[in-house]
Design an enzyme around this catalytic site. Structure first.
Site, mmCIF file in Angstrom:
data_model
loop_
_atom_site.group_PDB
_atom_site.id
_atom_site.type_symbol
_atom_site.label_atom_id
_atom_site.label_comp_id
_atom_site.label_asym_id
_atom_site.label_seq_id
_atom_site.Cartn_x
_atom_site.Cartn_y
_atom_site.Cartn_z
ATOM 1 N N GLU A 1 -6.454 5.230 7.783
ATOM 2 C CA GLU A 1 -6.137 6.624 7.419
ATOM 3 C C GLU A 1 -7.319 7.289 6.726
ATOM 4 O OE1 GLU A 1 -2.454 5.767 5.436
ATOM 5 O OE2 GLU A 1 -1.535 5.310 7.378
ATOM 6 N N HIS B 1 -9.350 1.766 4.987
ATOM 7 C CA HIS B 1 -8.062 1.906 5.684
ATOM 8 C C HIS B 1 -8.215 2.896 6.834
ATOM 9 C CE1 HIS B 1 -3.891 2.889 6.489
ATOM 10 N NE2 HIS B 1 -3.585 1.756 5.878
ATOM 11 N N GLY C 1 2.733 2.423 10.699
ATOM 12 C CA GLY C 1 3.706 3.502 10.541
ATOM 13 C C GLY C 1 4.441 3.854 11.820
ATOM 14 N N SER D 1 3.547 -1.972 10.249
ATOM 15 C CA SER D 1 4.998 -2.061 10.418
ATOM 16 C C SER D 1 5.590 -3.414 10.020
ATOM 17 C CB SER D 1 5.394 -1.682 11.854
ATOM 18 O OG SER D 1 5.016 -0.344 12.124
ATOM 19 N N GLY E 1 2.883 -1.062 4.231
ATOM 20 C CA GLY E 1 2.939 0.347 3.858
ATOM 21 C C GLY E 1 4.370 0.758 3.555
ATOM 22 N N GLY E 2 5.021 1.395 4.540
ATOM 23 C CA GLY E 2 6.354 1.973 4.361
ATOM 24 C C GLY E 2 7.357 1.054 3.665
ATOM 25 N N GLU F 1 -5.378 -4.602 10.669
ATOM 26 C CA GLU F 1 -4.334 -3.596 10.852
ATOM 27 C C GLU F 1 -4.575 -2.839 12.151
ATOM 28 O OE1 GLU F 1 -2.429 -2.559 6.798
ATOM 29 O OE2 GLU F 1 -3.999 -1.122 7.225
ATOM 30 N N ASN G 1 0.868 -1.182 0.000
ATOM 31 C CA ASN G 1 0.000 0.000 0.000
ATOM 32 C C ASN G 1 0.900 1.227 0.000
ATOM 33 O OD1 ASN G 1 -1.791 2.064 0.536
ATOM 34 N ND2 ASN G 1 -2.165 1.463 2.662
ATOM 35 N N TRP G 2 0.966 1.890 -1.152
ATOM 36 C CA TRP G 2 1.905 3.008 -1.269
ATOM 37 C C TRP G 2 1.398 4.304 -0.663
ATOM 38 C CZ3 TRP G 2 3.933 2.553 -7.021
ATOM 39 C CH2 TRP G 2 4.762 1.432 -7.110
ATOM 40 N N LYS G 3 0.122 4.350 -0.335
ATOM 41 C CA LYS G 3 -0.457 5.589 0.212
ATOM 42 C C LYS G 3 -0.190 6.745 -0.768
ATOM 43 C CE LYS G 3 0.133 3.445 4.638
ATOM 44 N NZ LYS G 3 0.251 3.558 6.075
HETATM 45 P P1 PGA Z 1 2.993 0.438 7.559
HETATM 46 O O1 PGA Z 1 1.527 0.666 6.943
HETATM 47 O O2 PGA Z 1 3.491 -0.871 7.004
HETATM 48 O O3 PGA Z 1 3.796 1.613 7.080
HETATM 49 O O4 PGA Z 1 2.854 0.395 9.039
HETATM 50 C C1 PGA Z 1 0.616 -0.408 6.782
HETATM 51 C C2 PGA Z 1 -0.663 0.116 6.199
HETATM 52 O O5 PGA Z 1 -1.076 1.224 6.541
HETATM 53 O O6 PGA Z 1 -1.317 -0.572 5.373
#
Ligand code: PGA
Length: 256
Positions: free
Chosen positions: A97, A95, A173, A213, A234-235, A167, A9-11
């Site tokens: 976010e 998500h 993050g 993470s 994500g990251g 999640e 997930n590149w956001k």
């Molecule tokens: P993260 O994000 O791996 O950077 O913690 C995961 C996500 O939000 O899907």
């Protein structure tokens, strides 16, 4: 046996050029992968480029959100049909976010989920508790609510097309990963909710990804749990070497 899914997930990261370069690089690194599905979710603007770069490979492309209507007066929104036309086969829904930044409720998640299913996209539906909820011992209550409202009114056949991403919000993050045992416990609970709501076969086939993470150095531990059917990353999915290392996690127990 459930086929695992590794999704990035590149956001709100990466230009069109960076997307094409990443997918080209990833293609070479996952060419022989058949132990899992590989999905990448770029921003809307780069979906088409990602799909073009991925053509002929095993990499599938996901959008990060959609609107529930087919078309209409919804400034800034994008429909399932538009995403499919751009080359997406999957879509992330709910998500944390989006719940935080755009006030998305479980009811909104439900509408988006139905639209994705109608539009032929595979939904990756995110659920999970905040730190305050976990510390208050309310994790199961939160999952109950998100599950009941988010998946309300679906048939068992519709449910069988869904992927869930567990999640925990406190792990996203933050560098603070849930332990494999903690994640597996919530996954088991979600599978139980699936069993109660939709049946044994559907629950056994349900893929539940862990997100929060995930890194190359903790993916092996997470994947040693049978309950964890993959990861939403994500990251660590922004760097091609790191994402490829996650996809190619060390596997002792299975060859595919
Ligand atoms: P993260 O994000 O791996 O950077 O913690 C995961 C996500 O939000 O899907």
């Amino acid at each position: 046996m459930r086929r695992r899914v590794m999704a990035g997930n590149w956001k709100m990261y990466k230009t069109i050029a960076a997307t094409s370069a990443f997918i080209e690089g990833l293609k070479a690194r996952v060419a022989s992968v058949d132990h899992c599905e590989v999905v990448v979710a770029p921003p809307f603007t780069a979906l088409r480029a990602a799909a073009e770069a991925a053509r002929g490979s095993k990499i599938r492309i996901a959008a990060q959100d959609l609107h529930w209507d087919r078309e209409g007066a919804h400034t800034g929104d994008v429909s399932a049909g538009m995403l499919a036309e751009a080359g997406a086969t999957h879509v992330i829904i709910g998500h944390s976010e989006r719940r935080r930044d755009h006030g998305e409720t479980d009811e909104v998640v439900n509408r988006k989920l139905r639209a994705a299913l109608t539009g032929g996209l595979t939904p990756i539906v995110c659920v999970g508790e905040t730190l305050a909820e976990r510390e208050a011992g309310a994790t199961r209550q939160v999952l109950d609510r998100q599950f009941e409202r988010g998946f309300a009114g679906l048939t068992s056949s519709e449910f069988s097309h869904i992927i869930i991403a567990y999640e925990p919000v406190w792990a996203i993050g933050t560098g603070r990963t849930a332990t494999p045992e903690m994640a597996a416990e919530s996954h088991r609970y979600l599978r139980e909710l699936g069993r109660r709501g939709f049946g044994e076969t559907e629950a056994e086939g349900l893929r539940i990804l862990y997100g929060g993470s995930v890194k190359p150095d903790n993916i092996g531990g997470l994947m040693s749990e049978n309950e964890i059917d993959g990861a939403l990353v994500g990251g660590a999915s922004l760097d091609v070497e790191s994402f490829a290392a996650i996809v190619n996690y060390p596997r002792a127990r299975s060859a595919g």
